[in-house]
Design a protein around this motif. Structure first.
Motif, PDB file in Angstrom:
ATOM      1  N   GLU A 553       0.847  -1.186   0.000  1.00  0.00           N
ATOM      2  CA  GLU A 553       0.000   0.000   0.000  1.00  0.00           C
ATOM      3  C   GLU A 553       0.889   1.243   0.000  1.00  0.00           C
ATOM      4  OE1 GLU A 553      -2.887   0.115   3.071  1.00  0.00           O
ATOM      5  OE2 GLU A 553      -3.570  -1.960   2.754  1.00  0.00           O
ATOM      6  N   CYS A 600       0.771  -3.958   4.239  1.00  0.00           N
ATOM      7  CA  CYS A 600      -0.516  -3.275   4.323  1.00  0.00           C
ATOM      8  C   CYS A 600      -0.715  -2.722   5.732  1.00  0.00           C
ATOM      9  CB  CYS A 600      -1.660  -4.222   3.955  1.00  0.00           C
ATOM     10  SG  CYS A 600      -1.774  -5.658   5.051  1.00  0.00           S
ATOM     11  N   ARG A 601      -1.798  -1.982   5.899  1.00  0.00           N
ATOM     12  CA  ARG A 601      -2.165  -1.455   7.209  1.00  0.00           C
ATOM     13  C   ARG A 601      -3.143  -2.413   7.886  1.00  0.00           C
ATOM     14  NH1 ARG A 601      -2.000   2.898   3.823  1.00  0.00           N
ATOM     15  NH2 ARG A 601      -0.659   4.657   4.482  1.00  0.00           N
ATOM     16  N   SER A 602      -3.061  -2.475   9.221  1.00  0.00           N
ATOM     17  CA  SER A 602      -4.027  -3.235  10.014  1.00  0.00           C
ATOM     18  C   SER A 602      -4.260  -2.448  11.297  1.00  0.00           C
ATOM     19  CB  SER A 602      -3.494  -4.635  10.339  1.00  0.00           C
ATOM     20  OG  SER A 602      -4.405  -5.336  11.167  1.00  0.00           O
ATOM     21  N   GLU A 603      -5.427  -1.754  11.337  1.00  0.00           N
ATOM     22  CA  GLU A 603      -5.723  -0.829  12.430  1.00  0.00           C
ATOM     23  C   GLU A 603      -4.619   0.225  12.507  1.00  0.00           C
ATOM     24  OE1 GLU A 603      -6.418  -3.221  15.895  1.00  0.00           O
ATOM     25  OE2 GLU A 603      -8.304  -4.016  15.101  1.00  0.00           O
ATOM     26  N   GLU A 605      -1.364  -0.416  12.840  1.00  0.00           N
ATOM     27  CA  GLU A 605      -0.086  -1.085  12.631  1.00  0.00           C
ATOM     28  C   GLU A 605       0.182  -1.266  11.140  1.00  0.00           C
ATOM     29  OE1 GLU A 605       0.822  -3.956  16.403  1.00  0.00           O
ATOM     30  OE2 GLU A 605      -0.581  -4.715  14.910  1.00  0.00           O
ATOM     31  N   VAL A 607       1.757  -4.088   8.631  1.00  0.00           N
ATOM     32  CA  VAL A 607       2.028  -5.523   8.626  1.00  0.00           C
ATOM     33  C   VAL A 607       2.743  -5.892   7.333  1.00  0.00           C
ATOM     34  CG1 VAL A 607       1.045  -7.840   8.766  1.00  0.00           C
ATOM     35  CG2 VAL A 607      -0.018  -5.940  10.036  1.00  0.00           C
ATOM     36  N   LYS A 609       4.052  -9.353   5.353  1.00  0.00           N
ATOM     37  CA  LYS A 609       4.047 -10.811   5.311  1.00  0.00           C
ATOM     38  C   LYS A 609       4.960 -11.279   4.187  1.00  0.00           C
ATOM     39  CE  LYS A 609      -0.476 -11.782   7.340  1.00  0.00           C
ATOM     40  NZ  LYS A 609      -1.766 -12.511   7.174  1.00  0.00           N
ATOM     41  N   GLU A 668       5.698 -12.935   9.596  1.00  0.00           N
ATOM     42  CA  GLU A 668       4.871 -11.736   9.717  1.00  0.00           C
ATOM     43  C   GLU A 668       5.572 -10.714  10.607  1.00  0.00           C
ATOM     44  OE1 GLU A 668       0.343 -11.608  10.101  1.00  0.00           O
ATOM     45  OE2 GLU A 668       1.010 -11.169  12.140  1.00  0.00           O
ATOM     46  N   ARG A 670       5.312  -6.831  12.314  1.00  0.00           N
ATOM     47  CA  ARG A 670       4.340  -5.804  12.678  1.00  0.00           C
ATOM     48  C   ARG A 670       5.061  -4.624  13.332  1.00  0.00           C
ATOM     49  NH1 ARG A 670      -1.202  -6.702  12.998  1.00  0.00           N
ATOM     50  NH2 ARG A 670      -1.857  -8.761  12.254  1.00  0.00           N
ATOM     51  N   GLU A 673       2.386   2.212  13.111  1.00  0.00           N
ATOM     52  CA  GLU A 673       2.433   3.063  11.924  1.00  0.00           C
ATOM     53  C   GLU A 673       2.881   4.472  12.286  1.00  0.00           C
ATOM     54  OE1 GLU A 673      -0.334   4.408   8.114  1.00  0.00           O
ATOM     55  OE2 GLU A 673      -1.241   3.414   9.846  1.00  0.00           O
TER      56      GLU A 673
END
Length: 677
Positions: A553, A600-603, A605, A607, A609, A668, A670, A673
């Motif tokens: 992203e 990508c973003r996760s909440e 954070e 991430v 992979k 993974e 983390r 952000e």
């Protein structure tokens, strides 16, 4: 004055009672025959089931102090017990008729001593006068003309019957008598104080009532046996004495009477009663003669044995405490780490020789403030209050220091709360050790691991660098020939800068990996970092028929050290490519394999992979891969993944892995952000 008269009455009442068989072994008739064994014999035990906490019903079970006591004695003397619930009068009659063998919890009275024999006393209590908290009654004489609830056919009943002008409300048990007081049908209740306290607490009414006199009459509890049954009485006496010489008696006592009287106060009361008894006997010995003299000698002998046993137990406890302190001191001085403890004011309480040596001190500074010693205070400053209040631990902290020898060194230290035996925080505990040699070895191993990876990269990049150089060389050679060709000039101005930029990215990637980490975090564009790392591996992946797919992203920013993150990605890419290449060599994966990278973003954070189609790992291998020096490669150091995880943690990130044998692995990463720059 009335209390003194009561005491004299009790004393004379006790003095002129017939001597019972509760004195000791001397009172057992000597017939020449051996005592009958009680092994596995079932003895019937009568008891009043409405006398808590001595004996009562709870959840359809008989429980209480006397119940636990007879169980322990039965175990010691090898007999079994069958309980028969009866009133005290019914129990006396059943004992006389031989229908039962023992009565539990019988207070000694002259009337009962004529029909039964009593064992040694095993519990002392007292009769008290219970009144409402706001009652105007202040002393025993105020009971004249008042209504008194009392249990029928008891010692206190016989005693108060002789006081005139008291209106009695007789009850069959203590609970019924107290109910009369609760309902206001009596002005006072006279009875066993422990039973009364227990029942008050059960109803939650302790604050509504108070005792006028907690020791109106003494109650000495014993077991009762059939008149002349000296053999059974001897077994019970032996069981009582053995029980008192162990912790079992105190455990049973504490279980039922801890909220009423402590074991220490009970022992002190017994000792005080013994002294009073001896003094009184000394005053009236001329009246009693030889008979009372023998009784006194037996009592003194028995008490002396108890005191000797208590003294021996005290000496053993003192020796155990001394040995325990010496053992703790040996552990403290045997530690290879410096150990210091401080109280909540920062005062040093203990310190071992290792700590003294590292501090450069000759004498132990116990009792002094830790703030007076910069070596300690640099570690403890600002942590003592937080550690004591919150119980927070500080583990694995590192600091650069100058030791007494003048050399720069590194120490690792832990700070933990110090607890007492009540699990309350009383100070802090500081551990520290010199890790200079360990850090040097660790740095050397890191460089070795980096060199190994660098060699692999250079081998794979040789062809990648050769391609743009060949293109540039070709264009340069054609300049004299096609310089006037407009199309040629357009191509050379477009393609040559691209090839030069490509070479620049390759060189920058290698430089970022090879240079030492600064350890300083800064905003980092993750998309660009992944792209530059992929460029380093593109040619090697193509040579091994491995396709690299990636997706990121836009504007993914993190706060991290660029050099360390570059090393992490290179280590993970190398492992993935090696795993897939090994799988292909073992003929388990024909065709093209894929290395997939997704960011990508996760909440809140970011991430990342990294998935491969390599050999995969078992559960055991997955648990061990982050352990230093663990490797499945013949020439590996086992430090790549441990160092990668360390770098990620140092940059506030986390690293996890999922893997299946023959399928592949997914790593993974983390990170928190960072706002875009």
């Amino acid at each position: 004055m009335l209390k003194k008269l009561v005491f004299i009455f009790i004393l004379l009442h006790s003095v002129f009672l017939p001597i019972t068989a509760n004195g000791g072994d001397d009172e057992i008739p000597v017939s020449g025959s051996r005592l009958t064994s009680l092994e596995n014999k079932v003895l019937k035990v009568g008891f009043d089931p409405k006398s808590p906490p001595y004996q009562f019903m709870r959840s359809d079970r008989y429980v209480g102090f006397n119940i636990d006591l007879i169980k322990k004695i039965a175990e010691d003397q090898n007999f079994r017990v069958h309980y028969v619930p009866l009133t005290i009068n019914q129990s006396i009659e059943a004992l006389r008729e031989g229908e039962i063998d023992i009565i539990l919890g019988v207070p000694f009275t002259a009337e009962f001593s004529e029909v039964v024999d009593f064992t040694d006393r095993y519990l002392t209590s007292s009769v008290g006068v219970l009144i409402p908290a706001d009652s105007p009654i202040k002393e025993l004489t105020d009971l004249q003309g008042k209504r008194v609830a009392i249990q029928y056919n008891t010692m206190e009943y016989d005693f108060l019957r002789n006081i005139r002008h008291i209106h009695y409300h007789s009850a069959h048990n203590a609970k019924t008598g107290l109910e009369v007081l609760y309902k206001g049908r009596a002005d006072a209740y006279v009875g066993n104080q422990i039973t009364a306290k227990y029942l008050l607490k059960e109803k939650g009414m302790e604050d509504e009532y108070r005792f006028l006199d907690s020791h109106l009459l003494p109650l000495e509890y014993s077991f009762a046996v059939q008149k002349g049954n000296y053999q059974l009485m001897h077994h019970l006496n032996v069981g009582i004495r053995r029980l008192k010489l162990t912790n079992s008696y105190s455990e049973i006592y504490n279980k039922w009477f801890e909220d009423f009287e402590s074991p220490l106060s009970e022992k002190l009361k017994k000792f005080r009663e013994m002294l009073i008894f001896i003094v009184v006997l000394a005053l009236i010995i001329f009246l009693l003669g030889f008979r009372w003299n023998r009784t006194l000698q037996r009592e003194v002998h028995r008490k002396t044995k108890d005191l000797q046993s208590m003294n021996l137990s005290l000496k053993e406890q003192i020796q155990k405490t001394k040995n325990s302190d010496q053992f703790k001191e040996q552990i403290l001085e045997s530690s290879a780490r410096g150990v210091v403890t401080c109280d909540h004011n920062g005062i040093i309480t203990t310190i071992n020789n290792v700590a003294l040596e590292m501090m450069g001190e000759e004498r132990k500074p116990e009792g002094k403030k830790a703030s007076d010693f910069p070596f300690l205070w640099n570690m403890l400053k600002g942590t003592i209050d937080e550690t004591i209040k919150s119980g927070k631990k500080m583990v694995g902290k590192e600091r650069k220091v100058v030791l007494p020898d003048g050399e720069d060194s590194f120490i690792r230290y832990d700070i933990q709360p110090l607890y007492n035996f009540e699990k309350k925080t009383t100070g802090i505990l500081l551990f520290f050790e010199d890790i200079t040699a360990e850090k040097r070895i660790k740095d050397q191993l890191q460089e070795q691991e980096k060199s190994r990876a660098l060699i692999q990269l250079v081998a794979g990049l040789a062809h990648e660098i050769r391609n743009p150089l060949t293109s540039i060389k070709t264009f340069v050679q054609l300049i004299p020939i096609k310089m006037n060709n407009e199309k040629f000039r357009s191509e050379i101005s477009t393609l040559v800068p691209k090839e030069i930029e490509r070479l620049n990215q390759l060189v920058e990637g290698l430089i970022n990996y090879a240079k030492p980490g600064s350890g300083k975090a800064k905003p980092l564009n993750l998309e660009k970092l992944i792209q530059s790392t992929i460029i380093l591996f593109k040619q090697e992946a193509d040579n091994k028929n491995i396709e690299i797919e990636w997706e990121a992203e836009p504007n993914l920013w993190i706060e991290a050290d660029e050099s360390q993150m570059s090393q992490v990605l290179i280590n993970l890419f190398l492992n993935a490519i090696e795993s897939m290449d090994n799988k292909r060599k073992n003929k388990k994966a024909p065709g093209t394999l894929t290395l997939s990278i997704k960011a990508c973003r996760s909440e809140e954070e970011v991430v990342v992979k990294i998935s491969d189609q390599g050999e995969g790992m078992t559960e055991e291998e997955t648990r061990k891969i982050f352990e230093p020096f663990y490797t499945s490669k013949p020439s590996g150091t086992g430090l790549g993944l441990p160092l990668s995880k360390q770098y990620i943690i140092e940059n506030n990130g986390s690293l996890s892995v999922e893997s299946k044998p023959g399928t592949g692995s997914v790593f993974e990463l983390r990170f928190p952000e960072k706002e875009s720059q």
